[in-house]
Structure formats: C-alpha cells, structure tokens
Design a protein around this motif. Sequence first.
Motif, PDB file in Angstrom:
ATOM      1  N   ALA A 148      48.717  66.156  75.362  1.00  0.00           N
ATOM      2  CA  ALA A 148      49.671  65.164  74.864  1.00  0.00           C
ATOM      3  C   ALA A 148      49.125  64.440  73.638  1.00  0.00           C
ATOM      4  O   ALA A 148      47.921  64.355  73.422  1.00  0.00           O
ATOM      5  N   THR A 149      50.034  63.921  72.845  1.00  0.00           N
ATOM      6  CA  THR A 149      49.714  62.945  71.806  1.00  0.00           C
ATOM      7  C   THR A 149      49.986  61.566  72.389  1.00  0.00           C
ATOM      8  O   THR A 149      51.083  61.326  72.914  1.00  0.00           O
ATOM      9  N   VAL A 150      49.024  60.668  72.314  1.00  0.00           N
ATOM     10  CA  VAL A 150      49.128  59.388  73.013  1.00  0.00           C
ATOM     11  C   VAL A 150      49.108  58.219  72.044  1.00  0.00           C
ATOM     12  O   VAL A 150      48.246  58.140  71.159  1.00  0.00           O
ATOM     13  N   ILE A 151      50.084  57.321  72.220  1.00  0.00           N
ATOM     14  CA  ILE A 151      50.077  56.006  71.588  1.00  0.00           C
ATOM     15  C   ILE A 151      49.897  55.004  72.717  1.00  0.00           C
ATOM     16  O   ILE A 151      50.635  55.046  73.703  1.00  0.00           O
ATOM     17  N   GLY A 152      48.933  54.125  72.591  1.00  0.00           N
ATOM     18  CA  GLY A 152      48.672  53.180  73.666  1.00  0.00           C
ATOM     19  C   GLY A 152      48.701  51.745  73.197  1.00  0.00           C
ATOM     20  O   GLY A 152      48.469  51.456  72.014  1.00  0.00           O
ATOM     21  N   LEU A 153      48.980  50.851  74.121  1.00  0.00           N
ATOM     22  CA  LEU A 153      48.978  49.425  73.808  1.00  0.00           C
ATOM     23  C   LEU A 153      48.523  48.649  75.024  1.00  0.00           C
ATOM     24  O   LEU A 153      48.714  49.064  76.169  1.00  0.00           O
ATOM     25  N   ASP A 154      47.898  47.514  74.748  1.00  0.00           N
ATOM     26  CA  ASP A 154      47.479  46.623  75.819  1.00  0.00           C
ATOM     27  C   ASP A 154      47.386  45.210  75.256  1.00  0.00           C
ATOM     28  O   ASP A 154      47.149  45.016  74.064  1.00  0.00           O
ATOM     29  N   HIS A 155      47.544  44.237  76.138  1.00  0.00           N
ATOM     30  CA  HIS A 155      47.472  42.837  75.734  1.00  0.00           C
ATOM     31  C   HIS A 155      46.036  42.394  75.484  1.00  0.00           C
ATOM     32  O   HIS A 155      45.781  41.447  74.747  1.00  0.00           O
ATOM     33  N   SER A 156      45.089  43.092  76.097  1.00  0.00           N
ATOM     34  CA  SER A 156      43.671  42.720  76.002  1.00  0.00           C
ATOM     35  C   SER A 156      43.003  43.434  74.831  1.00  0.00           C
ATOM     36  O   SER A 156      42.927  44.671  74.814  1.00  0.00           O
ATOM     37  N   PRO A 157      42.474  42.712  73.857  1.00  0.00           N
ATOM     38  CA  PRO A 157      41.758  43.365  72.752  1.00  0.00           C
ATOM     39  C   PRO A 157      40.582  44.210  73.226  1.00  0.00           C
ATOM     40  O   PRO A 157      40.324  45.290  72.679  1.00  0.00           O
TER      41      PRO A 157
ATOM     42  N   ASP B  29      54.360  68.239  83.007  1.00  0.00           N
ATOM     43  CA  ASP B  29      53.693  68.925  81.904  1.00  0.00           C
ATOM     44  C   ASP B  29      53.829  68.081  80.637  1.00  0.00           C
ATOM     45  O   ASP B  29      54.936  67.859  80.147  1.00  0.00           O
ATOM     46  N   VAL B  30      52.706  67.627  80.095  1.00  0.00           N
ATOM     47  CA  VAL B  30      52.747  66.758  78.917  1.00  0.00           C
ATOM     48  C   VAL B  30      52.291  67.481  77.659  1.00  0.00           C
ATOM     49  O   VAL B  30      52.230  66.875  76.581  1.00  0.00           O
ATOM     50  N   ALA B  31      51.971  68.763  77.753  1.00  0.00           N
ATOM     51  CA  ALA B  31      51.485  69.500  76.585  1.00  0.00           C
ATOM     52  C   ALA B  31      52.521  69.463  75.465  1.00  0.00           C
ATOM     53  O   ALA B  31      53.703  69.773  75.675  1.00  0.00           O
ATOM     54  N   GLY B  32      52.094  69.043  74.296  1.00  0.00           N
ATOM     55  CA  GLY B  32      52.991  68.954  73.152  1.00  0.00           C
ATOM     56  C   GLY B  32      53.915  67.753  73.167  1.00  0.00           C
ATOM     57  O   GLY B  32      54.727  67.585  72.249  1.00  0.00           O
ATOM     58  N   ARG B  33      53.781  66.886  74.165  1.00  0.00           N
ATOM     59  CA  ARG B  33      54.653  65.716  74.281  1.00  0.00           C
ATOM     60  C   ARG B  33      53.993  64.488  73.657  1.00  0.00           C
ATOM     61  O   ARG B  33      52.775  64.360  73.655  1.00  0.00           O
ATOM     62  N   ARG B  34      54.819  63.583  73.179  1.00  0.00           N
ATOM     63  CA  ARG B  34      54.364  62.302  72.636  1.00  0.00           C
ATOM     64  C   ARG B  34      54.558  61.254  73.727  1.00  0.00           C
ATOM     65  O   ARG B  34      55.687  61.018  74.173  1.00  0.00           O
ATOM     66  N   VAL B  35      53.458  60.640  74.172  1.00  0.00           N
ATOM     67  CA  VAL B  35      53.497  59.723  75.309  1.00  0.00           C
ATOM     68  C   VAL B  35      53.105  58.321  74.855  1.00  0.00           C
ATOM     69  O   VAL B  35      52.079  58.135  74.191  1.00  0.00           O
ATOM     70  N   LEU B  36      53.910  57.338  75.235  1.00  0.00           N
ATOM     71  CA  LEU B  36      53.593  55.933  75.012  1.00  0.00           C
ATOM     72  C   LEU B  36      52.951  55.393  76.279  1.00  0.00           C
ATOM     73  O   LEU B  36      53.578  55.348  77.336  1.00  0.00           O
ATOM     74  N   ASP B  37      51.683  55.005  76.179  1.00  0.00           N
ATOM     75  CA  ASP B  37      50.922  54.487  77.317  1.00  0.00           C
ATOM     76  C   ASP B  37      50.939  52.962  77.237  1.00  0.00           C
ATOM     77  O   ASP B  37      50.175  52.353  76.500  1.00  0.00           O
ATOM     78  N   VAL B  38      51.833  52.360  78.009  1.00  0.00           N
ATOM     79  CA  VAL B  38      52.039  50.919  77.995  1.00  0.00           C
ATOM     80  C   VAL B  38      51.062  50.260  78.962  1.00  0.00           C
ATOM     81  O   VAL B  38      50.923  50.704  80.108  1.00  0.00           O
ATOM     82  N   ALA B  39      50.390  49.183  78.509  1.00  0.00           N
ATOM     83  CA  ALA B  39      49.323  48.567  79.302  1.00  0.00           C
ATOM     84  C   ALA B  39      48.261  49.616  79.601  1.00  0.00           C
ATOM     85  O   ALA B  39      47.918  49.879  80.753  1.00  0.00           O
ATOM     86  N   CYS B  40      47.736  50.201  78.539  1.00  0.00           N
ATOM     87  CA  CYS B  40      46.865  51.377  78.639  1.00  0.00           C
ATOM     88  C   CYS B  40      45.520  51.087  79.264  1.00  0.00           C
ATOM     89  O   CYS B  40      44.799  52.009  79.655  1.00  0.00           O
ATOM     90  N   GLY B  41      45.130  49.803  79.346  1.00  0.00           N
ATOM     91  CA  GLY B  41      43.826  49.489  79.913  1.00  0.00           C
ATOM     92  C   GLY B  41      42.710  50.142  79.121  1.00  0.00           C
ATOM     93  O   GLY B  41      42.815  50.318  77.898  1.00  0.00           O
TER      94      GLY B  41
END
Length: 236
Positions: free
Chosen positions: A67-76, A42-54
């Motif tokens: 969820a609240t999502v922060i994402g990152l990826d190496h590809s612009p 259950d991710v409701a109300g959770r802060r999730v870091l999406d690493v290599a988010c694609g």
Amino acid sequence: MTDMVGQEPQYEVFADEFLDHARDGLYNAHCDRPACLDLLGDVAGRRVLDVACGPGLYAAELVARGATVIGLDHSPRMVELAGHRVPAGEFRVHDLADPLDWVPDASVDLVLFALALEYVDDRVSLFRELRRVLRPGGALVFSRMHPTGDWLRHGGNYFDERIVEEVWSKGWRVRYWLAPLEQTCEELRAAGFLIERLVEPRPRPEAAAIDREGYERLSREPTGFLAIRAVPDPRP
C-alpha cells in the motif's frame, strides 16, 4: 467535568512507551492490528489514509503489503516515530477536530482509524470527512474499545454517553468517551456509511505464550475491542 475530551494530544507524553507496549503486546499486536488488517483486505496498489496513525505500526504492515500510506496523528512525537518506522509513508500532525482540508475529495481507496474514536468529540463530522476523501468503492475500517467491556469496568448506565478519566496499568492517564454500540452505529449512519462487517476480535493463538491469563480472558469475554468495516451508502 466538561462534555468534551478536548484538543490535548494525550498520547504525546507516553508515545515512546506506547510504541514499546504496542509493538508486540497482546491487545494491539495480537488482537486489534490483525483484525483491522483482515478487514482492510488486499491493500496492494491501494492508497490508504491511516488516521491516528500512532507510531506507525499499522502503516508498516500496510506498506509491507504493497500500500501507499498517508498518516496523521495529533501527537508530534507519534508522527516522528511513524516517519522513522515507515520512511515510505507520508505523515503529518493533525487534530481530528479540524477538517482534513489537505486531503482531496475521493483521493484514497481505504481509511484505517484504529483505536482513537473515543478521543474525538464530534465523531459525525469526522466520519463525514472520511467519507468525503474515499473514492467510489472505498471503505472505512475502524476499531474502538468494546462498549460492553467499558460498561463492565465503569458501571453506571450502559446507554449513557459520557466522558471518563482512567489511569491505565503503566500509569498513563487518559480521558475519553464511553458510548454504546448503538451510538456508534447511528454516527456512521448520520455520516452516510453502511456497516458491511462488524467483528469482535479475539487474540491469535500465538498470543497465549505472551500472556496466558489475558489470552484466555479476551477469548471468552467482551473486554477488548470492536472492529467495523463500513462503506459509503450509495443511496441518495
């Protein structure tokens, strides 16, 4: 061949093709993605870091589930695609060889790291960074290609950690690490994690209508992925 995958964002050159492939494809949409989402819980109300988010396919599901999502990826280009797909998310370009110095300590509830471990040269350092940013009670969910499937394709010594280059069916050229399951478990331990669950995802039944042969193969052979839920080791 050097003993590093290196810092080139390999998926940049086929980011748009990958989105088309992964959106509804057997391996991504009906095998890895549901397995990782199940492990996150259950991710409701959770802060999730999406690493290599694609291109934001996992992030879209997470936001839809509250969820609240922060994402990152190496590809612009991947980051651009993710931003278009998930306007509610926060995405940025980041090389996983570098510290996550823009993410504060103990600031996220969950970390998702799907199908990108193989492209990281210093995996222990990255796992330590992911442990640092997790709040108490948090968890890391990540997936990787199944090491047995890797060995069946490439042969050689299963226990020999090494880099391979491969051209996938769409002509995508990739370079990544092969490593036994034992190595991945040891890297987690060295970074301060305990494995809570390990699953070998099989495709969902509806995937049979997409690719019957692939569905049957993934249902009986370890040629797909592994997914692991790990938690910070509470012991000193």
